[in-house]
Design a protein around this motif. Structure first.
Motif, PDB file in Angstrom:
ATOM      1  N   GLU A  78       0.787  -1.247   0.000  1.00 38.71           N
ATOM      2  CA  GLU A  78       0.000   0.000   0.000  1.00 38.71           C
ATOM      3  C   GLU A  78       0.814   1.290   0.000  1.00 38.71           C
ATOM      4  N   TYR A  79       2.014   1.222   0.537  1.00 41.63           N
ATOM      5  CA  TYR A  79       2.733   2.499   0.671  1.00 41.63           C
ATOM      6  C   TYR A  79       4.249   2.337   0.584  1.00 41.63           C
ATOM      7  N   TYR A  80       4.913   3.475   0.376  1.00 44.14           N
ATOM      8  CA  TYR A  80       6.368   3.554   0.507  1.00 44.14           C
ATOM      9  C   TYR A  80       6.665   4.251   1.822  1.00 44.14           C
ATOM     10  N   GLN A  81       7.760   3.830   2.425  1.00 47.86           N
ATOM     11  CA  GLN A  81       8.212   4.475   3.659  1.00 47.86           C
ATOM     12  C   GLN A  81       9.645   4.944   3.380  1.00 47.86           C
ATOM     13  N   VAL A  82       9.905   6.228   3.550  1.00 51.10           N
ATOM     14  CA  VAL A  82      11.237   6.760   3.251  1.00 51.10           C
ATOM     15  C   VAL A  82      11.824   7.346   4.528  1.00 51.10           C
ATOM     16  N   ASN A  83      12.992   6.851   4.893  1.00 55.08           N
ATOM     17  CA  ASN A  83      13.691   7.385   6.067  1.00 55.08           C
ATOM     18  C   ASN A  83      14.876   8.216   5.576  1.00 55.08           C
ATOM     19  N   ALA A  84      14.956   9.456   6.033  1.00 54.47           N
ATOM     20  CA  ALA A  84      16.044  10.342   5.574  1.00 54.47           C
ATOM     21  C   ALA A  84      16.724  10.973   6.774  1.00 54.47           C
ATOM     22  N   ALA A  85      18.045  11.022   6.740  1.00 52.92           N
ATOM     23  CA  ALA A  85      18.818  11.597   7.841  1.00 52.92           C
ATOM     24  C   ALA A  85      18.800  13.128   7.759  1.00 52.92           C
ATOM     25  N   CYS A  86      18.995  13.759   8.933  1.00 58.86           N
ATOM     26  CA  CYS A  86      18.802  15.208   9.040  1.00 58.86           C
ATOM     27  C   CYS A  86      19.751  16.027   8.171  1.00 58.86           C
ATOM     28  N   ILE A 130       4.893  19.249   5.112  1.00 51.78           N
ATOM     29  CA  ILE A 130       5.611  18.002   5.411  1.00 51.78           C
ATOM     30  C   ILE A 130       4.818  17.159   6.409  1.00 51.78           C
ATOM     31  N   ALA A 131       4.043  17.819   7.287  1.00 45.83           N
ATOM     32  CA  ALA A 131       3.245  17.086   8.283  1.00 45.83           C
ATOM     33  C   ALA A 131       2.327  16.056   7.614  1.00 45.83           C
ATOM     34  N   ASP A 132       1.919  16.326   6.361  1.00 47.46           N
ATOM     35  CA  ASP A 132       1.018  15.401   5.653  1.00 47.46           C
ATOM     36  C   ASP A 132       1.657  14.020   5.462  1.00 47.46           C
ATOM     37  N   PHE A 133       2.997  13.942   5.532  1.00 49.03           N
ATOM     38  CA  PHE A 133       3.694  12.686   5.220  1.00 49.03           C
ATOM     39  C   PHE A 133       4.493  12.115   6.391  1.00 49.03           C
ATOM     40  N   ILE A 134       4.654  12.906   7.448  1.00 49.13           N
ATOM     41  CA  ILE A 134       5.494  12.431   8.567  1.00 49.13           C
ATOM     42  C   ILE A 134       4.840  11.240   9.268  1.00 49.13           C
ATOM     43  N   GLU A 135       5.612  10.161   9.370  1.00 47.47           N
ATOM     44  CA  GLU A 135       5.158   9.031  10.170  1.00 47.47           C
ATOM     45  C   GLU A 135       5.799   9.128  11.550  1.00 47.47           C
ATOM     46  N   SER A 136       7.104   9.421  11.565  1.00 49.23           N
ATOM     47  CA  SER A 136       7.791   9.608  12.851  1.00 49.23           C
ATOM     48  C   SER A 136       9.050  10.444  12.671  1.00 49.23           C
ATOM     49  N   ILE A 177      14.055  11.474   9.835  1.00 50.97           N
ATOM     50  CA  ILE A 177      12.589  11.497   9.756  1.00 50.97           C
ATOM     51  C   ILE A 177      12.138  10.313   8.902  1.00 50.97           C
ATOM     52  N   THR A 178      10.941   9.806   9.200  1.00 47.08           N
ATOM     53  CA  THR A 178      10.359   8.746   8.365  1.00 47.08           C
ATOM     54  C   THR A 178       9.059   9.262   7.770  1.00 47.08           C
ATOM     55  N   LEU A 179       8.998   9.217   6.436  1.00 52.51           N
ATOM     56  CA  LEU A 179       7.831   9.719   5.705  1.00 52.51           C
ATOM     57  C   LEU A 179       7.082   8.533   5.110  1.00 52.51           C
ATOM     58  N   ARG A 180       5.749   8.652   5.054  1.00 57.55           N
ATOM     59  CA  ARG A 180       4.950   7.563   4.461  1.00 57.55           C
ATOM     60  C   ARG A 180       4.164   8.110   3.271  1.00 57.55           C
ATOM     61  N   PHE A 181       4.267   7.411   2.140  1.00 57.15           N
ATOM     62  CA  PHE A 181       3.596   7.836   0.910  1.00 57.15           C
ATOM     63  C   PHE A 181       2.666   6.740   0.415  1.00 57.15           C
ATOM     64  N   PRO A 182       1.346   6.905   0.570  1.00 57.86           N
ATOM     65  CA  PRO A 182       0.414   5.896   0.047  1.00 57.86           C
ATOM     66  C   PRO A 182       0.585   5.766  -1.466  1.00 57.86           C
ATOM     67  N   LYS A 183       0.467   4.517  -1.961  1.00 56.93           N
ATOM     68  CA  LYS A 183       0.651   4.323  -3.404  1.00 56.93           C
ATOM     69  C   LYS A 183      -0.535   4.863  -4.205  1.00 56.93           C
ATOM     70  N   ASN A 184      -1.701   4.975  -3.539  1.00 56.07           N
ATOM     71  CA  ASN A 184      -2.844   5.561  -4.275  1.00 56.07           C
ATOM     72  C   ASN A 184      -2.767   7.091  -4.220  1.00 56.07           C
ATOM     73  N   TRP A 185      -1.674   7.618  -4.688  1.00 56.06           N
ATOM     74  CA  TRP A 185      -1.362   9.056  -4.688  1.00 56.06           C
ATOM     75  C   TRP A 185      -2.368   9.853  -5.537  1.00 56.06           C
ATOM     76  N   GLN A 186      -2.747  10.994  -5.027  1.00 57.88           N
ATOM     77  CA  GLN A 186      -3.587  11.921  -5.790  1.00 57.88           C
ATOM     78  C   GLN A 186      -2.846  13.257  -5.886  1.00 57.88           C
ATOM     79  N   PRO A 187      -2.737  13.837  -7.083  1.00 54.37           N
ATOM     80  CA  PRO A 187      -2.050  15.134  -7.170  1.00 54.37           C
ATOM     81  C   PRO A 187      -2.824  16.218  -6.433  1.00 54.37           C
TER      82      PRO A 187
END
Ligand SMILES: Cc1cc2nc3c(=O)[nH]c(=O)nc-3n(C[C@H](O)[C@H](O)[C@H](O)COP(=O)(O)OP(=O)(O)OC[C@H]3O[C@@H](n4cnc5c(N)ncnc54)[C@H](O)[C@@H]3O)c2cc1C
Length: 341
Positions: A78-86, A130-136, A177-187
């Protein structure tokens, strides 16, 4: 851990003002941060890329500039999870995601700065935050000398605001930070400039459009040093808005879900006659009044004085106190714009 003494920060702030720190530390591991706990009992400041920071004096306190690097992707059905360092660059992260077909950050392209600073003021543009995608968020807590995970809810995100500017200010560092992107993306194409794009536009097309608009509208800090919007857009009650509108029928405003009204700070500054206004080497940008610029070797105090003049002029005309979005740093730590701020 790498560090430098008597270090000039002129190349580490997008206003390009002169300032020196007695010492700058570059931690890139939790062990480094544990060593820094003692430093944080004295005034200090965490610096990312310095694109939302104004050094208002020639000297700053100790600077901690985290250099944690790395981007990791996890995928489920269902989703991608992207972890990126500060220490990663924000725009590079946006490009990385779009290149991999991970959609969602396209509206936030070309915002200068580091990944670690992005949650601090909940960066936003073109109807997305960014809050729309923050998981943690991974938070190294100096008092506990260890890291903990904060959930999206615990970050208390709001318009250009979060717990990191309030209860957790100066208490630790965002390491990743860890971001979550649902695969059913809507522009998200509601915002002016994007609303003429086809409803099924590819994320890359949206990103390229955002980049083109930003390049046309905002001065490039490398050419005209600036920190983007200097002030936040003020939010007023419905009653206050009606009063303002009766005196200024053409006032630029956006209705909020909770009944309040967000005003365009740039419109207020322009209507106050300050577009292009100059004070010493500092100026209100002549195309975008919300942006204060360093046009001729201004020092931090010159830019602060210009901001104070803008704040007071808008207050006198509209009875609205503009609040800075830019963080201001003096020798002993963060400072506010005026006594009444
Ligand atoms: C031309 C231009 C356009 C801009 N457009 C936008 C826009 O559209 N939307 C928007 O929201 N912003 C915008 N900005 C502001 C800026 O890009 C963002 O605020 C960005 O997140 C700043 O990142 P930085 O690394 O440069 O932060 P810095 O200025 O280095 O730091 C900002 C704050 O974050 C804190 N901080 C930094 N890193 C960490 C960390 N790892 N842990 C804890 N705290 C940390 C600092 O202590 C400071 O309080 C713009 C700026 C410019 C110059």
């Amino acid at each position: 851990m790498k560090s430098r003494q008597q270090f000039s920060l002129q190349k580490n702030n997008s206003f390009a003002v002169y300032a020196t720190t007695p010492i700058i530390y570059y931690p890139n591991s939790e062990q480094d941060l544990q060593l820094l706990a003692a430093v944080t009992s004295e005034p200090f400041y965490i610096l990312g890329a310095g694109s939302n920071t104004l050094f208002v004096e020639g000297v700053t306190p100790v600077i901690i500039k985290p250099e944690f690097l790395g981007i990791h992707v996890n995928e489920t059905e269902e989703y991608y999870q992207v972890n990126a360092a500060c220490g990663e660059n924000w725009h590079d992260l946006v490009c990385f995601c779009i290149d991999k077909g991970i959609n969602g950050l396209e509206n936030l392209a070309l915002i200068p700065g580091s990944v670690g600073a992005a949650p601090v003021q909940n960066i936003g543009a073109y109807g997305v935050e960014i809050a729309d995608f923050i998981e943690s968020v991974t938070w190294f807590y100096f008092a506990k000398n260890k890291s903990q995970q904060l959930t999206q809810a615990q970050c208390q995100f709001d318009y250009r605001d979060s717990i990191f500017k309030n209860a957790l200010k100066n208490k630790g560092i965002i390491t990743d930070i860890t971001l979550r992107f649902p695969k059913n993306w809507q522009p998200k194409l509601n915002y002016q400039g994007l609303n003429t794009l086809p409803k099924n536009s590819h994320a890359r097309v949206i990103m390229d459009t955002v980049i083109a608009i930003r390049n046309a509208k905002l001065p490039d800090p490398k050419v005209i040093p600036n920190a983007g919007s200097f002030f936040k857009n003020p939010v007023v009650s419905a009653e206050q808005f009606l009063l303002l509108k009766s005196n200024h029928p053409e006032i630029a405003a956006y209705q909020q879900d909770n009944g309040t009204v967000k005003l365009a700070a740039g419109w207020l500054i322009e209507r106050a006659g300050l577009k292009g206004y100059q004070l010493n080497g500092a100026a209100v940008h002549n195309k975008q009044a919300l942006v204060l610029t360093n046009i001729d070797s201004a020092c931090g105090a010159d830019i602060k004085n210009l901001a104070l003049h803008v704040q007071q002029t808008v207050l006198a005309l509209f009875a609205i106190m503009l609040q800075p979005e830019v963080r201001m740093l003096g020798e002993q730590g963060e400072v506010t714009l005026g006594a009444i701020n």
